[in-house]
Design a protein around this motif. Sequence first.
Motif, PDB file in Angstrom:
ATOM      1  N   LEU A 175      -2.258  -2.454  -6.514  1.00 39.18           N
ATOM      2  CA  LEU A 175      -2.563  -3.280  -5.344  1.00 39.18           C
ATOM      3  C   LEU A 175      -1.293  -3.820  -4.688  1.00 39.18           C
ATOM      4  O   LEU A 175      -1.249  -4.950  -4.194  1.00 39.18           O
ATOM      5  CB  LEU A 175      -3.528  -4.422  -5.704  1.00 39.18           C
ATOM      6  N   ASN A 176      -0.253  -2.996  -4.712  1.00 39.76           N
ATOM      7  CA  ASN A 176       0.975  -3.284  -3.988  1.00 39.76           C
ATOM      8  C   ASN A 176       1.122  -2.268  -2.863  1.00 39.76           C
ATOM      9  O   ASN A 176       0.781  -1.092  -3.026  1.00 39.76           O
ATOM     10  CB  ASN A 176       2.196  -3.187  -4.913  1.00 39.76           C
ATOM     11  N   ASP A 177       1.623  -2.702  -1.730  1.00 38.35           N
ATOM     12  CA  ASP A 177       1.813  -1.817  -0.590  1.00 38.35           C
ATOM     13  C   ASP A 177       3.022  -0.918  -0.840  1.00 38.35           C
ATOM     14  O   ASP A 177       4.155  -1.398  -0.911  1.00 38.35           O
ATOM     15  CB  ASP A 177       2.023  -2.645   0.677  1.00 38.35           C
ATOM     16  N   VAL A 178       2.786   0.385  -0.999  1.00 36.94           N
ATOM     17  CA  VAL A 178       3.870   1.342  -1.222  1.00 36.94           C
ATOM     18  C   VAL A 178       3.942   2.346  -0.074  1.00 36.94           C
ATOM     19  O   VAL A 178       4.453   3.452  -0.243  1.00 36.94           O
ATOM     20  CB  VAL A 178       3.722   2.056  -2.583  1.00 36.94           C
ATOM     21  N   SER A 179       3.457   1.947   1.090  1.00 41.39           N
ATOM     22  CA  SER A 179       3.462   2.861   2.236  1.00 41.39           C
ATOM     23  C   SER A 179       4.874   3.161   2.719  1.00 41.39           C
ATOM     24  O   SER A 179       5.114   4.173   3.383  1.00 41.39           O
ATOM     25  CB  SER A 179       2.634   2.276   3.379  1.00 41.39           C
TER      26      SER A 179
ATOM     27  N   CYS B 284       7.666   3.394   0.577  1.00 42.38           N
ATOM     28  CA  CYS B 284       8.357   3.505  -0.700  1.00 42.38           C
ATOM     29  C   CYS B 284       9.694   4.241  -0.530  1.00 42.38           C
ATOM     30  O   CYS B 284       9.763   5.267   0.157  1.00 42.38           O
ATOM     31  CB  CYS B 284       7.470   4.262  -1.686  1.00 42.38           C
TER      32      CYS B 284
ATOM     33  N   GLY C 282       6.327   4.949  -6.367  1.00 43.43           N
ATOM     34  CA  GLY C 282       5.067   4.667  -5.697  1.00 43.43           C
ATOM     35  C   GLY C 282       3.894   4.598  -6.649  1.00 43.43           C
ATOM     36  O   GLY C 282       3.038   3.699  -6.558  1.00 43.43           O
TER      37      GLY C 282
ATOM     38  N   GLY D  17       3.560   1.458  -8.476  1.00 43.15           N
ATOM     39  CA  GLY D  17       3.298   0.277  -7.662  1.00 43.15           C
ATOM     40  C   GLY D  17       4.552  -0.403  -7.156  1.00 43.15           C
ATOM     41  O   GLY D  17       4.531  -1.602  -6.861  1.00 43.15           O
ATOM     42  N   CYS D  18       5.627   0.367  -7.028  1.00 42.43           N
ATOM     43  CA  CYS D  18       6.914  -0.207  -6.607  1.00 42.43           C
ATOM     44  C   CYS D  18       7.312   0.360  -5.252  1.00 42.43           C
ATOM     45  O   CYS D  18       7.420   1.581  -5.094  1.00 42.43           O
ATOM     46  CB  CYS D  18       8.010   0.124  -7.620  1.00 42.43           C
ATOM     47  N   ALA D  19       7.571  -0.524  -4.292  1.00 45.10           N
ATOM     48  CA  ALA D  19       8.045  -0.063  -2.988  1.00 45.10           C
ATOM     49  C   ALA D  19       9.519   0.295  -3.023  1.00 45.10           C
ATOM     50  O   ALA D  19      10.013   0.961  -2.113  1.00 45.10           O
ATOM     51  CB  ALA D  19       7.787  -1.134  -1.933  1.00 45.10           C
TER      52      ALA D  19
ATOM     53  N   GLU E  13      11.700  -3.619  -7.410  1.00 42.63           N
ATOM     54  CA  GLU E  13      10.420  -3.797  -8.096  1.00 42.63           C
ATOM     55  C   GLU E  13      10.383  -3.036  -9.412  1.00 42.63           C
ATOM     56  O   GLU E  13       9.774  -3.478 -10.389  1.00 42.63           O
ATOM     57  CB  GLU E  13       9.263  -3.344  -7.204  1.00 42.63           C
TER      58      GLU E  13
END
Length: 381
Positions: free
Chosen positions: A62-66, A68, A349, A352-354, A358
Amino acid sequence: MVRGDLGRGAAVPLDLDDVERAAAAALPPDVWDFVAGGSGRELSLAANRAAFDGVFVRPRVLNDVSACGAESTLLGRAVRMPVAIGPVAYHRLVHPEGESATARAAKAAGVPFTVATLSSVPVEEVTAAGGSVWFQLYWLRDTGRTLELVRRAEDAGCEAIVLTVDVPWMGRRLRDVRNGFTLPDHVRAVHLGGGASTAHRGGHGASAVAVHTAETFSRSLTWSSVERLRECTRLPIVLKGVLAPEDARRAVEHGVDALVVSNHGGRQLDGAVTAVDALPDVVEAVGGACEVLLDGGVRSGTDVLKALALGASGVLVGRAPVWGLAAGGEDGVRRVLDILAGELTDALGLAGCAGVAEARRLTTLAAPGGGSVRGAGARSG
């Protein structure tokens, strides 16, 4: 396979195992053994790989990786991923263009290249490629000659001095001994005079390269040598070959800028602890006072992610770029670095890491029955 033909007329390699197989097919058996082998029974060589396989990452969700990306910094310089090509001797053993081709590929990939004291191409030709170049230094029996190499590296435009501290002499590498390995005439240690040497005169039951280094390298490298180096260079100093936290703390006291946690790719003390297992203690010991990189056994972008999660600032890769060079010249090295970059971005990604910051907050677990992987993994996420 013809060298320089990687991916042309053959399947394009999808991972570094594919590149390794292509290199093994391209090289003469004795040269392959020189590149691939370790010391003694090769316990540490095998353990380097097993240690990575024993680390598992807890992904976050539930982290934004768009957006990344793997961009980071090493020694204060921006890099496209937290990876540098580590020092490996004699690139011309595997390809005629040697270190020059590897340096051009590193520049294209946006990562540093470390040119070795035992380079087969002069440092001035390597830096002419225009990328970020570090100079790996062995402390020679002749201290004046050692410091001349440092000044030469500075004048050539190198950005750091990587002092290797785990080679008072070369480990007993039995593959080379059995092969009676010698350097071919066209491959020379150009920074050590460049002429024929004992490395070119061998026989059964000995490695000529080991004989040459025993004649050349100092067995009296101490902390006072590090002080001498600090006094004579304005460049960042990196110590490569640190495994004990006591040595890491002392390095900080001596003002070094970074450490490389490494057992020399399993090529020095056989039975030395792996970099993966040593890393958390070293990171804890320095307490953020200097950068800590990992070297040894990195074979994928996921391995880079694991190293970051265990506290590393980045990693060095040594053998894999040489595989690429052997199998495909400059294009082969580029392919190796492209694979690592793609795999690292994918791993970031999916974890969950951008970005890299992270990844350093991820936690890890040891495989059931595995060793004591700690570092960031000691914390619950």
